[in-house]
Design a protein around this motif. Sequence first.
Motif, PDB file in Angstrom:
ATOM      1  N   VAL A   1       0.844  -1.190   0.000  1.00 27.85           N
ATOM      2  CA  VAL A   1       0.000   0.000   0.000  1.00 27.85           C
ATOM      3  C   VAL A   1       0.885   1.247   0.000  1.00 27.85           C
ATOM      4  N   ILE A   2       0.655   2.124  -0.967  1.00 25.48           N
ATOM      5  CA  ILE A   2       1.395   3.372  -1.059  1.00 25.48           C
ATOM      6  C   ILE A   2       0.433   4.510  -0.756  1.00 25.48           C
ATOM      7  N   VAL A   3       0.790   5.336   0.232  1.00 24.22           N
ATOM      8  CA  VAL A   3      -0.068   6.433   0.675  1.00 24.22           C
ATOM      9  C   VAL A   3       0.503   7.763   0.205  1.00 24.22           C
ATOM     10  N   VAL A   4      -0.332   8.545  -0.439  1.00 21.91           N
ATOM     11  CA  VAL A   4       0.054   9.886  -0.891  1.00 21.91           C
ATOM     12  C   VAL A   4      -0.812  10.892  -0.135  1.00 21.91           C
ATOM     13  N   SER A   5      -0.176  11.822   0.580  1.00 17.44           N
ATOM     14  CA  SER A   5      -0.900  12.787   1.423  1.00 17.44           C
ATOM     15  C   SER A   5      -0.814  14.184   0.831  1.00 17.44           C
ATOM     16  N   ALA A   6      -1.958  14.711   0.395  1.00 19.42           N
ATOM     17  CA  ALA A   6      -1.987  16.056  -0.181  1.00 19.42           C
ATOM     18  C   ALA A   6      -1.618  17.112   0.855  1.00 19.42           C
ATOM     19  N   SER A   7      -1.972  16.861   2.115  1.00 20.13           N
ATOM     20  CA  SER A   7      -1.714  17.855   3.165  1.00 20.13           C
ATOM     21  C   SER A   7      -0.224  18.066   3.411  1.00 20.13           C
TER      22      SER A   7
ATOM     23  N   LYS B   1      -3.982  -2.084  -8.673  1.00 19.88           N
ATOM     24  CA  LYS B   1      -5.275  -2.753  -8.556  1.00 19.88           C
ATOM     25  C   LYS B   1      -6.366  -1.839  -8.003  1.00 19.88           C
ATOM     26  N   LYS B   2      -5.961  -0.895  -7.138  1.00 20.73           N
ATOM     27  CA  LYS B   2      -6.947   0.031  -6.587  1.00 20.73           C
ATOM     28  C   LYS B   2      -6.304   1.383  -6.311  1.00 20.73           C
ATOM     29  N   LEU B   3      -7.049   2.444  -6.656  1.00 19.36           N
ATOM     30  CA  LEU B   3      -6.676   3.807  -6.285  1.00 19.36           C
ATOM     31  C   LEU B   3      -7.815   4.347  -5.430  1.00 19.36           C
ATOM     32  N   TYR B   4      -7.588   4.419  -4.114  1.00 10.98           N
ATOM     33  CA  TYR B   4      -8.603   4.917  -3.197  1.00 10.98           C
ATOM     34  C   TYR B   4      -8.406   6.421  -3.013  1.00 10.98           C
ATOM     35  N   ILE B   5      -9.433   7.199  -3.328  1.00 10.90           N
ATOM     36  CA  ILE B   5      -9.386   8.643  -3.134  1.00 10.90           C
ATOM     37  C   ILE B   5     -10.211   8.965  -1.898  1.00 10.90           C
ATOM     38  N   VAL B   6      -9.521   9.342  -0.824  1.00  8.71           N
ATOM     39  CA  VAL B   6     -10.164   9.548   0.470  1.00  8.71           C
ATOM     40  C   VAL B   6     -10.562  11.010   0.651  1.00  8.71           C
ATOM     41  N   HIS B   7     -11.770  11.235   1.154  1.00  7.59           N
ATOM     42  CA  HIS B   7     -12.331  12.571   1.360  1.00  7.59           C
ATOM     43  C   HIS B   7     -12.360  13.370   0.053  1.00  7.59           C
TER      44      HIS B   7
ATOM     45  N   VAL C   1     -10.497   3.202  -9.746  1.00  6.16           N
ATOM     46  CA  VAL C   1     -10.665   4.338  -8.833  1.00  6.16           C
ATOM     47  C   VAL C   1     -11.870   4.128  -7.935  1.00  6.16           C
ATOM     48  N   GLN C   2     -11.670   4.297  -6.636  1.00  2.00           N
ATOM     49  CA  GLN C   2     -12.774   4.150  -5.679  1.00  2.00           C
ATOM     50  C   GLN C   2     -12.764   5.333  -4.720  1.00  2.00           C
ATOM     51  N   TYR C   3     -13.891   6.051  -4.645  1.00  5.38           N
ATOM     52  CA  TYR C   3     -14.009   7.168  -3.715  1.00  5.38           C
ATOM     53  C   TYR C   3     -14.319   6.637  -2.320  1.00  5.38           C
ATOM     54  N   VAL C   4     -13.668   7.218  -1.318  1.00  3.72           N
ATOM     55  CA  VAL C   4     -13.863   6.812   0.076  1.00  3.72           C
ATOM     56  C   VAL C   4     -14.223   8.061   0.874  1.00  3.72           C
TER      57      VAL C   4
ATOM     58  N   TYR D   1     -15.207   8.280   4.164  1.00 10.27           N
ATOM     59  CA  TYR D   1     -14.754   8.274   5.547  1.00 10.27           C
ATOM     60  C   TYR D   1     -13.613   7.267   5.695  1.00 10.27           C
ATOM     61  N   LEU D   2     -12.678   7.582   6.564  1.00 11.68           N
ATOM     62  CA  LEU D   2     -11.521   6.705   6.751  1.00 11.68           C
ATOM     63  C   LEU D   2     -11.932   5.301   7.156  1.00 11.68           C
ATOM     64  N   ASN D   3     -12.986   5.213   7.971  1.00 11.58           N
ATOM     65  CA  ASN D   3     -13.397   3.888   8.427  1.00 11.58           C
ATOM     66  C   ASN D   3     -13.839   2.992   7.270  1.00 11.58           C
ATOM     67  N   ASP D   4     -14.255   3.607   6.158  1.00 14.96           N
ATOM     68  CA  ASP D   4     -14.664   2.819   5.000  1.00 14.96           C
ATOM     69  C   ASP D   4     -13.474   2.068   4.385  1.00 14.96           C
ATOM     70  N   LEU D   5     -12.281   2.493   4.738  1.00 17.14           N
ATOM     71  CA  LEU D   5     -11.081   1.796   4.238  1.00 17.14           C
ATOM     72  C   LEU D   5     -10.805   0.504   4.990  1.00 17.14           C
ATOM     73  N   SER D   6     -11.423   0.348   6.157  1.00 13.30           N
ATOM     74  CA  SER D   6     -11.069  -0.762   7.043  1.00 13.30           C
ATOM     75  C   SER D   6     -11.292  -2.143   6.442  1.00 13.30           C
ATOM     76  N   GLU D   7     -12.199  -2.252   5.480  1.00 21.73           N
ATOM     77  CA  GLU D   7     -12.407  -3.557   4.856  1.00 21.73           C
ATOM     78  C   GLU D   7     -11.325  -3.860   3.821  1.00 21.73           C
ATOM     79  N   HIS D   8     -10.523  -2.856   3.495  1.00 21.07           N
ATOM     80  CA  HIS D   8      -9.481  -3.035   2.494  1.00 21.07           C
ATOM     81  C   HIS D   8      -8.064  -3.022   3.087  1.00 21.07           C
ATOM     82  N   VAL D   9      -7.885  -2.331   4.192  1.00 22.05           N
ATOM     83  CA  VAL D   9      -6.548  -2.175   4.775  1.00 22.05           C
ATOM     84  C   VAL D   9      -6.691  -1.902   6.270  1.00 22.05           C
ATOM     85  N   THR D  10      -5.673  -2.266   7.041  1.00 18.89           N
ATOM     86  CA  THR D  10      -5.667  -1.974   8.478  1.00 18.89           C
ATOM     87  C   THR D  10      -5.376  -0.489   8.668  1.00 18.89           C
ATOM     88  N   ILE D  11      -6.350   0.241   9.193  1.00 20.64           N
ATOM     89  CA  ILE D  11      -6.226   1.689   9.325  1.00 20.64           C
ATOM     90  C   ILE D  11      -5.001   2.078  10.138  1.00 20.64           C
ATOM     91  N   ASN D  12      -4.734   1.339  11.215  1.00 20.09           N
ATOM     92  CA  ASN D  12      -3.630   1.704  12.114  1.00 20.09           C
ATOM     93  C   ASN D  12      -2.264   1.685  11.443  1.00 20.09           C
TER      94      ASN D  12
END
Length: 425
Positions: free
Chosen positions: A73-79, A144-150, A174-177, A179-190
């Motif tokens: 999992v690769i995380v890109v943070s706009a902030s 395989k997946k690009l999750y766009i959060v918020h 591409v999958q819009y997310v 809320y962060l909790n919606d990611l929990s079925e795909h990846v461990t949030i912690n």
Amino acid sequence: MGICCCKYNSTVTPLGLVESATSLGAINGAREGGVTKKEAWLDFDGAAQQEFADVAKYGIVEVSGVDTSGRPVIVVSASKLPSNKELDQKKLLRYLKYTLDKYVESDYSVIYLHYGLTSLNKPSFAWLREAYKEFDRKYKKNLKKLYIVHPTMFIRVLMNVLKPIISAKFGRKVQYVNYLNDLSEHVTINQLPIPEEVLQNDRELVAKNIKTASRPKDASDSYKPVDQLPTQQFGVSLQFLKENNPGLPIPKVMHETIDYIKDNGLTTEGLFRRSASAISLKEVQNLYNTGAPVVFEDIHLAAVTLKTFLRRLPEPLLTYDLYEYILNINHVEKDTRVRVVSSLLQKLPRDNMAILKYLIEFLAIVAKHSDTNKMTISNLAVVFGPNLAWSRDEVASLVAMGPINTFTMLLLENAEQLFADDSEC
């Protein structure tokens, strides 16, 4: 001399061994609380450090463990993007490609945290168009997946504007997310390095929906553990498995997946790099956890099941105690690294050592078939490193991947020496 499988009780600490093998200056970071990001980045890649240090320091891109299908999992943070006046956009694009180059040969997922993108740090439309073209089939094929959060209205409009140059196949990834909790079925949030401002934004979004019939949980909601079945195999400790599976020195999941791969898949190209159906993986886990028999008919499902088992352990196989020492491995002189690794392995509990030996010896066999399966020792280290070692807070970082991969490569390259059976206790 090989490794003793009993727990080592010498008064010489692993850190002391590292200090004897390296200069005191090189190991200073570990003594003062672990490897600093700067030191780890220096270890990551000397040439890249010189070119990308001014981009890497922002932490815009992080590699954060694996998703539920065993994909990196690769995380890109706009902030974390600084003002456009501070950052060379062309260099950012080269840095993104450099980071992805280490993972695109295998299936992978990307999580884009959109919150924090402003008029000051927003890339131009021309840059986005160029970026899409630069990321050619090599990068898009195994994404395989690009999750766009918020996602905001801006990002949704932008995706529509880009439709003429975005393939339909890519669009389906591409999958819009919301809320962060919606990611929990795909990846461990912690395990995700989520900036505090993004967490706060998520809480505010949840609060706005608090009057709805089913309030979405935010990422900070406490996890309520459920009672474990005696037959549970995933997400339980090695001690639990030992107590509830007497007579099985190797966990059932590992034994069965490895046996199946040995018999049917050693020459399969893409072994451990391809993902499997998320539904099939969940079904397999449910079967194992309820004590039902599992019959594999797909090599990649068996391979992903093995990686998932390792990643779901409450504590990594190499244990939390060794994590800081693993991050310091690149500070050790090359001609003494095997000796230092040998001494560190002696700190492992007996069960961990036996299971690690079983796994590494199997992976060494896989590597011998690299002419056909394309899984060299280096490739295996990239795939299995994050499943063998992670920090207590579960958050992985890009700079930690280098030392972890180096340590895993040392295990694979020197398996016969490190895991010899003729060791003395």
